[in-house]
Enzyme design. Structure first.
Site, mmCIF file in Angstrom:
data_model
loop_
_atom_site.group_PDB
_atom_site.id
_atom_site.type_symbol
_atom_site.label_atom_id
_atom_site.label_comp_id
_atom_site.label_asym_id
_atom_site.label_seq_id
_atom_site.Cartn_x
_atom_site.Cartn_y
_atom_site.Cartn_z
ATOM 1 N N ASP A 143 0.861 -1.178 0.000
ATOM 2 C CA ASP A 143 0.000 0.000 0.000
ATOM 3 C C ASP A 143 0.903 1.236 0.000
ATOM 4 O O ASP A 143 1.750 1.384 0.882
ATOM 5 C CB ASP A 143 -0.861 -0.061 1.278
ATOM 6 C CG ASP A 143 -1.794 1.123 1.401
ATOM 7 O OD1 ASP A 143 -1.825 1.953 0.482
ATOM 8 O OD2 ASP A 143 -2.490 1.220 2.444
ATOM 9 N N ASP A 158 -3.222 2.594 -5.687
ATOM 10 C CA ASP A 158 -2.139 2.608 -4.706
ATOM 11 C C ASP A 158 -1.932 1.289 -3.987
ATOM 12 O O ASP A 158 -1.041 1.174 -3.167
ATOM 13 C CB ASP A 158 -2.388 3.729 -3.687
ATOM 14 C CG ASP A 158 -3.738 3.590 -3.016
ATOM 15 O OD1 ASP A 158 -4.602 2.902 -3.582
ATOM 16 O OD2 ASP A 158 -3.932 4.151 -1.933
ATOM 17 N N GLU A 159 -2.744 0.296 -4.270
ATOM 18 C CA GLU A 159 -2.582 -0.978 -3.561
ATOM 19 C C GLU A 159 -2.438 -2.117 -4.554
ATOM 20 O O GLU A 159 -2.985 -2.048 -5.655
ATOM 21 C CB GLU A 159 -3.807 -1.258 -2.677
ATOM 22 C CG GLU A 159 -3.995 -0.262 -1.564
ATOM 23 C CD GLU A 159 -5.202 -0.578 -0.690
ATOM 24 O OE1 GLU A 159 -5.530 -1.767 -0.531
ATOM 25 O OE2 GLU A 159 -5.820 0.368 -0.189
#
Lengths: 420, 80
Positions: A12, A108-109
């Site tokens: 993350d 973002d992950e």
């Protein structure tokens, strides 16, 4: 396959948009800062905030004005989506150096299945440390990584400690580690499920793991069984291959217009653009849809949808638009102006060159109009989106100056990818 | 020493395989400085903000960090 021990990482990028802005302009690290949408375009909400802004209780998704009330010195940076797409894709290139099983979960992950790379790069923890170090040195960004034996606990691990942390949850320690955590930390347990569980006196992940699966099934249905298995470390879903693309269930576009829509003719200008984008995307994916849905949000932020099922699947802007206009006429009276509006097509089937013609419509005209739309799209691809437009688009440029297809971004898919 | 981010013009050589080598930097006043030696090339984040491909260069007696960021060049400069 299920018996084989797996090593899954969940990575993350910490407060992603805000951190990218800080990386590009380091003085922002020293002040409370948030990334916001464009207020002049009425997209004025907080998209991300930095660590200094956290103590002020600023929430992601709240209006910029209310955030400024909480913290008057808050520095608002206008979001630059292209930058975020660029840097996150570059960071994901690093992930791909360690495995081909990288599954995105939003910008973002991502989950990485490194089980088959252990012989080359070392154990999960070593790979996690290496990736963390490289992202920091090469892109100046910190990431939190969870290392575990399944996707759910890997995500739990990456959420556990931020920023710039690595948390390992193993088969031996997951009970000590995860079972004391609040139940809503678990993936797929949202606010409403947590409320239902609280009524059953289930407050921690351990409570959930030790409760009766039959009771959970009775109260929550299949979801109850699913989250029970998650809590007991039995989640076994695969990290999908990078080339895997899930067939879409629906295709749609919506837009918060720069000014309110007050009548049908204004709405038509916007809906024409949205229908066109949806039709193009349907044709690109070689799909046709049978269910057309209109979604409307008025200036009081009340939202409703209205949909219609048609007999013959369609993929042209003209047809979608005419149905959408009928739906709008039936369902909205413009007592309140419209703030945002959307067009969605679902009930998707593969485009088939052979399909049942209707006896009651002019199929030749329909085929011609489809050809015209394809030509228009070709022109736009070659000379740019605004090279050719409907005359109606000239009536109000505020409402027509949008390229919903070009500016379309895919938002995080659900973890389950389909029905249970 | 405090450093500043300065976007500058760079004269580069692009070889037949597509790899870029900076040869001269051109300062804002038009002055041209030859890059005498490239000491290191790697991806890196800069302390003045931004990231890209770092070319650690020797220019005269000084060592400077020159970055290729997406499609332009900046230098970690000692003058604002």
């Amino acid at each position: 396959m299920e018996n084989k021990s797996r090593t899954i990482l969940h990575i993350d990028i910490n407060h992603c948009y805000a951190q990218i802005e800080e990386m590009l302009c380091p003085p922002l690290r020293e002040v409370p800062m948030a990334v916001g949408g464009d207020e002049s375009q009425r997209h004025g909400i907080i998209l991300a905030k930095n660590i200094k802004a956290k103590p002020y209780g600023i929430l992601t998704g709240e209006p910029i004005r209310s955030a400024l009330k909480k913290c008057p010195e808050l520095q608002i940076v206008q979001a630059n989506m292209q930058n975020y797409l660029y840097y996150t894709s570059k960071i994901k290139e690093i992930y791909h150096e360690y495995t081909d099983r990288v599954e995105d979960f939003g910008l973002d992950e991502a989950w990485l299945d490194v089980s088959d790379s252990l012989n080359v790069f070392g154990d999960g923890l070593t790979i996690a440390q290496e990736i963390q170090r490289r992202v920091l040195h090469e892109y100046g960004l910190t990431v939190s990584i969870g290392v575990s034996f399944n996707k759910v606990f890997a995500k739990l691990g990456s959420d556990y400690k931020k920023p710039n942390a690595i948390t390992e949850i193993t088969k031996d320690n997951f009970q000590d580690f995860a079972w004391s955590m609040p139940v809503d930390d678990l993936l797929m347990v949202g606010r409403s499920t947590a409320k239902k569980l609280a009524l059953m006196n289930i407050k921690t992940i351990g409570d959930l793991a030790n409760s009766s699966v039959t009771t959970l099934k009775n109260k929550l249905g299949k979801m109850g069984v699913l989250i029970w298995s998650y809590a007991n470390g039995m989640e076994t879903s695969e990290v999908t291959l990078e080339t895997f693309e899930l067939p879409p269930k629906s295709i749609g576009n919506s837009w918060t217009t720069p000014k309110d829509i007050t009548n049908t003719s204004e709405a038509k200008i916007v809906l024409e653009r949205l229908s066109n984008s949806v039709a193009c995307r349907l044709r690109e994916k070689q799909l046709m849809g049978k269910v057309i849905t209109l979604s409307v949000r008025d200036t009081n932020l009340h939202r409703f949808t209205h949909q219609r099922k048609v007999e013959v699947a369609l993929d042209t802007c003209n047809e979608i638009l005419s149905i959408i206009m009928e739906l709008l006429g039936e369902s909205y009276d413009f007592v309140l102006p419209i703030r945002s509006i959307g067009v969605h097509v679902s009930g998707l089937v593969k485009t088939n060159t052979h399909y049942q013609l209707s006896l009651f419509e002019d199929t030749i005209a329909k085929a011609k109009s489809r050809k015209v739309e394809i030509v228009l799209e070709d022109i736009r691809q070659k000379y740019g989106f605004y090279s050719v437009s409907q005359a109606s688009a000239l009536v109000d440029k505020n409402l027509s100056h949008v390229d919903p297809k070009g500016s379309h971004t895919t938002h995080p898919v659900g973890f389950l990818k389909g029905s249970l | 020493m405090k450093f500043f981010k300065k976007y500058i013009k760079v004269i580069t050589v692009c070889d037949e395989y597509g790899s870029l080598t900076p040869v001269y930097i051109i300062w804002h006043n038009g002055e041209k400085y030859k890059i005498d030696r490239i000491l290191e090339v790697r991806k890196a984040a800069s302390k003045v903000g931004g990231c890209g491909i770092l070319y650690r260069c020797r220019i005269g007696k000084n060592e400077r960090n020159l970055f290729y960021e997406i499609n332009r060049w900046f230098i970690e400069s000692t003058t604002p």
